[in-house]
Design a protein around this motif. Structure first.
Motif, mmCIF file in Angstrom:
data_model
loop_
_atom_site.group_PDB
_atom_site.id
_atom_site.type_symbol
_atom_site.label_atom_id
_atom_site.label_comp_id
_atom_site.label_asym_id
_atom_site.label_seq_id
_atom_site.Cartn_x
_atom_site.Cartn_y
_atom_site.Cartn_z
ATOM 1 N N PHE A 87 51.549 35.727 45.858
ATOM 2 C CA PHE A 87 50.617 35.346 46.926
ATOM 3 C C PHE A 87 50.775 33.879 47.322
ATOM 4 O O PHE A 87 50.336 33.472 48.396
ATOM 5 C CB PHE A 87 49.168 35.546 46.477
ATOM 6 C CG PHE A 87 48.710 36.978 46.444
ATOM 7 C CD1 PHE A 87 49.550 38.024 46.788
ATOM 8 C CD2 PHE A 87 47.405 37.271 46.057
ATOM 9 C CE1 PHE A 87 49.113 39.336 46.739
ATOM 10 C CE2 PHE A 87 46.956 38.579 46.018
ATOM 11 C CZ PHE A 87 47.814 39.615 46.352
ATOM 12 N N GLY A 88 51.341 33.077 46.429
ATOM 13 C CA GLY A 88 51.310 31.624 46.593
ATOM 14 C C GLY A 88 51.813 31.136 47.930
ATOM 15 O O GLY A 88 51.164 30.305 48.583
ATOM 16 N N ALA B 208 47.213 27.545 44.183
ATOM 17 C CA ALA B 208 47.149 27.512 45.648
ATOM 18 C C ALA B 208 45.706 27.633 46.129
ATOM 19 O O ALA B 208 45.286 26.960 47.080
ATOM 20 C CB ALA B 208 48.001 28.631 46.236
ATOM 21 N N LEU B 209 44.923 28.481 45.475
ATOM 22 C CA LEU B 209 43.527 28.682 45.878
ATOM 23 C C LEU B 209 42.690 27.446 45.603
ATOM 24 O O LEU B 209 41.815 27.081 46.395
ATOM 25 C CB LEU B 209 42.942 29.889 45.143
ATOM 26 C CG LEU B 209 43.498 31.255 45.548
ATOM 27 C CD1 LEU B 209 42.980 32.347 44.612
ATOM 28 C CD2 LEU B 209 43.137 31.589 46.989
ATOM 29 N N GLU C 214 40.312 27.496 38.022
ATOM 30 C CA GLU C 214 40.909 26.247 37.560
ATOM 31 C C GLU C 214 42.409 26.309 37.762
ATOM 32 O O GLU C 214 43.035 27.352 37.560
ATOM 33 C CB GLU C 214 40.596 25.997 36.082
ATOM 34 C CG GLU C 214 39.143 25.660 35.806
ATOM 35 C CD GLU C 214 38.928 25.213 34.368
ATOM 36 O OE1 GLU C 214 39.898 24.720 33.746
ATOM 37 O OE2 GLU C 214 37.802 25.365 33.870
ATOM 38 N N SER C 215 42.990 25.176 38.150
ATOM 39 C CA SER C 215 44.436 25.106 38.351
ATOM 40 C C SER C 215 45.122 24.807 37.030
ATOM 41 O O SER C 215 44.478 24.534 36.012
ATOM 42 C CB SER C 215 44.771 24.025 39.378
ATOM 43 O OG SER C 215 44.542 22.737 38.824
ATOM 44 N N VAL D 190 39.302 21.944 39.187
ATOM 45 C CA VAL D 190 38.396 23.063 39.456
ATOM 46 C C VAL D 190 38.203 23.211 40.959
ATOM 47 O O VAL D 190 38.069 22.217 41.689
ATOM 48 C CB VAL D 190 37.033 22.846 38.758
ATOM 49 C CG1 VAL D 190 36.082 24.004 39.056
ATOM 50 C CG2 VAL D 190 37.226 22.694 37.250
ATOM 51 N N ALA D 191 38.192 24.447 41.432
ATOM 52 C CA ALA D 191 37.976 24.699 42.857
ATOM 53 C C ALA D 191 36.635 24.136 43.297
ATOM 54 O O ALA D 191 35.636 24.258 42.587
ATOM 55 C CB ALA D 191 38.036 26.191 43.141
#
Length: 601
Positions: free
Chosen positions: A463-464, A505-506, A541-542, A547-548
């Motif tokens: 998806f990235g 990515a999100l 979390e990446s 953190v988003a």
């Protein structure tokens, strides 16, 4: 802004609960079983479907609950269900968990639409939440793992037609009310939702609080309640607990007019010392309206707490001697911040000219099956019967093109081997090198059918790149137009390869005007998609521990739509208004007509 934290984890009862929250995230369908959703309501009204309903908030409290804990009291949580015509139950809301309490007055409210013309049976169940589940978000708790404390049924009209809009029900076990054992009572109070957008942001602090702990300082928190017409009070907010502090400063809270009603309506503000046993010690209380609190802020003065008559036989000024403070210092409440604000709705933005721009990405990985095989999710039936992807594109397209002004959609494929023999994880669905936009749902369908003839299914499922491409478009828009919000629709069979890369990515995209709807087709295991949805209350979390900033993903399994469990409109628009509003409010972006009015003023 203050968020409603009734869906967060228990954390020993020390977290804040209540405050103004994003009401448009309420789940709602075209039958209006539960709370209203602006986006869903607007969609159906545009098609001439006008339901006669009134938005209602239910406040719950209980008394004389059973104590099922050995070393402490029960930790109750209430769950509300609507009974459908076929007898099935649909959960419409949960309260927070209150620790060690047999007479709980929950702050979390239950939103429901009262329809005048139909009977709306409700079932309320109360559970004792086991200690080992206290770090799990309330909405993720499995009810079968909790101890059942009792249930009660009624019809919504029974509540709203009561003179004081409060109905007290006897709790009983699941076998029916005929069993005489005392399970306690549940009281349900109904109030009509206020349409006003007005809200106030307030920051409180206290000074010289009484120390009621022997071996350390008190752990204070505030509980705010509103006095209603009957003279009773309904809790609307509880601050977080500040440990070991007699001069606490709490985080700012936001109260909506739905909660405080008017600037003149009296509020009761109580200060407690927190105890894990649930026996919180009342350190003092005052009665002030929102208007009074504004005056305290303007005059930079404090309000002196009063000692309740239940502790001293009569009200008297709470002038206390702290163990380690100056004798005679008064325990006082101060208002450090008071700001009036408008909380604009999703429709306020859309009607003022804000645009939703949709983008589509289709899964071309081999896990979908050979398109020539009738069992494949990509099989094009000569009879015209739509495959899983075509069904999703058609059903979803009706909704998304309603909110997309130009109905031109960037459309990509991923996971396929294109004409040059290389596997691409983001290729133009229409096969053109120069442009990725297609016209309307028909354009998506035509480009999809053409791609199946020109692209070989491959993999892996990544998806990235698609998310990064959508994020780049959303980011570029900020330089010339802040009135655009983008929604990436990913249609997939659910087998994801790059979970961590997708999370990264999100998290990066969470700062942008972008939401992502992931639609699952087929019968695969969608566990990974549910992780990305972050509906468990934990933000993504990446790989670098970032953190988003907000939740931007919603996952919709089409099998639940086709089985009738949810409508496609409800499923797609359930979380989008809340995600949109979170972005706009955090950046103080106002509707265009408001911006113009402020510019001209």
């Amino acid at each position: 802004m203050g968020l409603c934290l009734s869906g967060s984890d228990v954390r020993g009862g020390k977290q804040a609960v209540g405050g103004a929250h994003l009401r448009p995230t309420s789940a709602a369908d075209h039958n209006n079983v539960s709370g209203q959703n602006d986006a869903v309501d607007f969609f159906f009204k545009s098609r001439g479907l006008h339901a006669l309903f009134t938005q209602i908030e239910l406040s719950l409290s209980a008394s004389k609950l059973r104590d099922l804990d050995i070393a402490s009291k029960s930790d109750p949580m209430a769950v509300a269900h609507a009974k459908k015509r076929d007898g099935r139950l649909k959960e419409i809301g949960r309260t927070e968990v209150i620790m060690n309490n047999l007479i709980p007055a929950w702050i979390g409210k239950i939103a429901i639409a009262f329809q005048f013309e139909i009977v709306q049976p409700l079932l309320f169940r109360v559970y004792d939440v086991d200690t080992k589940y206290h770090n799990i978000p309330v909405k993720m708790l499995k009810l079968e793992d909790q101890d059942f404390l009792g249930e009660a049924s009624c019809v919504l009209s029974e509540i709203v037609t009561k003179q004081n809009r409060t109905l007290t029900l006897k709790l009983h076990n699941n076998y029916g009310p005929q069993v005489s054992r005392n399970f306690g009572t549940l009281s349900v109070h109904a109030e009509e939702t206020v349409a006003s957008k007005s809200a106030v942001e307030i920051a409180f602090r206290c000074s010289h609080l009484q120390n009621v702990d022997l071996f350390s300082k008190s752990d204070p928190f505030l509980r705010i309640s509103r006095i209603v017409e009957s003279g009773n009070s309904i809790p609307i907010y509880k601050t977080e607990v500040i440990n070991n502090n007699l001069n606490p400063i709490w985080r700012p809270i936001t109260l909506s007019m739905q909660q405080f009603v008017s600037k003149e309506n009296p509020l009761i503000i109580e200060c407690f010392d927190f105890n894990t046993s649930g026996n919180h010690i009342l350190m003092g209380k005052i009665q002030k309206s929102v208007g009074d609190l504004e005056k305290l802020h303007q005059e930079r003065t404090g309000a002196t707490f009063m000692l309740p008559s239940t502790q001293c036989g009569h009200d008297k000024v709470f002038i206390l001697f702290c163990f380690n403070s100056t004798k005679g210092s008064k325990s006082q409440l101060f208002v450090e911040k008071f700001v009036e604000k408008e909380q604009y709705s999703f429709l306020d933005y859309i009607s003022s000219g804000f645009e939703l721009n949709f983008m589509v990405a289709v899964d071309f990985t081999a896990s979908n099956g050979n398109p020539r095989n009738p069992n494949s999710l990509h099989y094009i039936d000569p009879s015209g019967r739509l495959n899983s992807y075509q069904q999703a594109i058609t059903e979803i397209g009706e909704v998304i093109q309603f909110y997309d002004s130009d109905r031109r959609f960037p459309a990509w494929g991923f996971g396929g081997k294109t004409f040059d023999g290389t596997v691409s994880h983001c290729f133009n669905l229409n096969g053109r090198a120069g442009g990725f936009e297609v016209d309307g749902v028909e354009g998506i369908m035509a480009a999809y059918a053409s791609a199946l003839n020109n692209v070989s299914l491959a993999g892996p499922t990544l998806f990235g790149q698609v998310i990064n491409t959508a994020a780049r478009i959303a980011g570029q828009s900020l330089s010339y137009d802040r009135s655009k919000y983008f929604v990436l629709l990913i249609i997939t069979d659910g087998v994801l390869t790059d979970l961590q890369e997708t999370k990264d990515a999100l998290v990066r995209a969470s700062d942008l005007p972008l939401s992502i709807l992931i639609v699952g087709v087929g019968g695969a295991d969608f566990t990974q998609m549910e992780i990305l949805d972050a509906d468990n209350g934990c933000r993504l979390e990446s790989s670098t521990d970032r953190v988003a900033t907000r939740d931007i993903v919603q996952f919709v399994p089409m099998r639940e739509v086709h089985s009738g469990q949810i409508s496609v409109v409800q499923a797609l628009l359930e979380e989008l208004p809340g995600q949109f509003l979170t972005y706009m409010r955090c950046r103080d972006i106002k509707p265009l007509n408001v911006q113009m009015a402020q510019t001209c003023a």
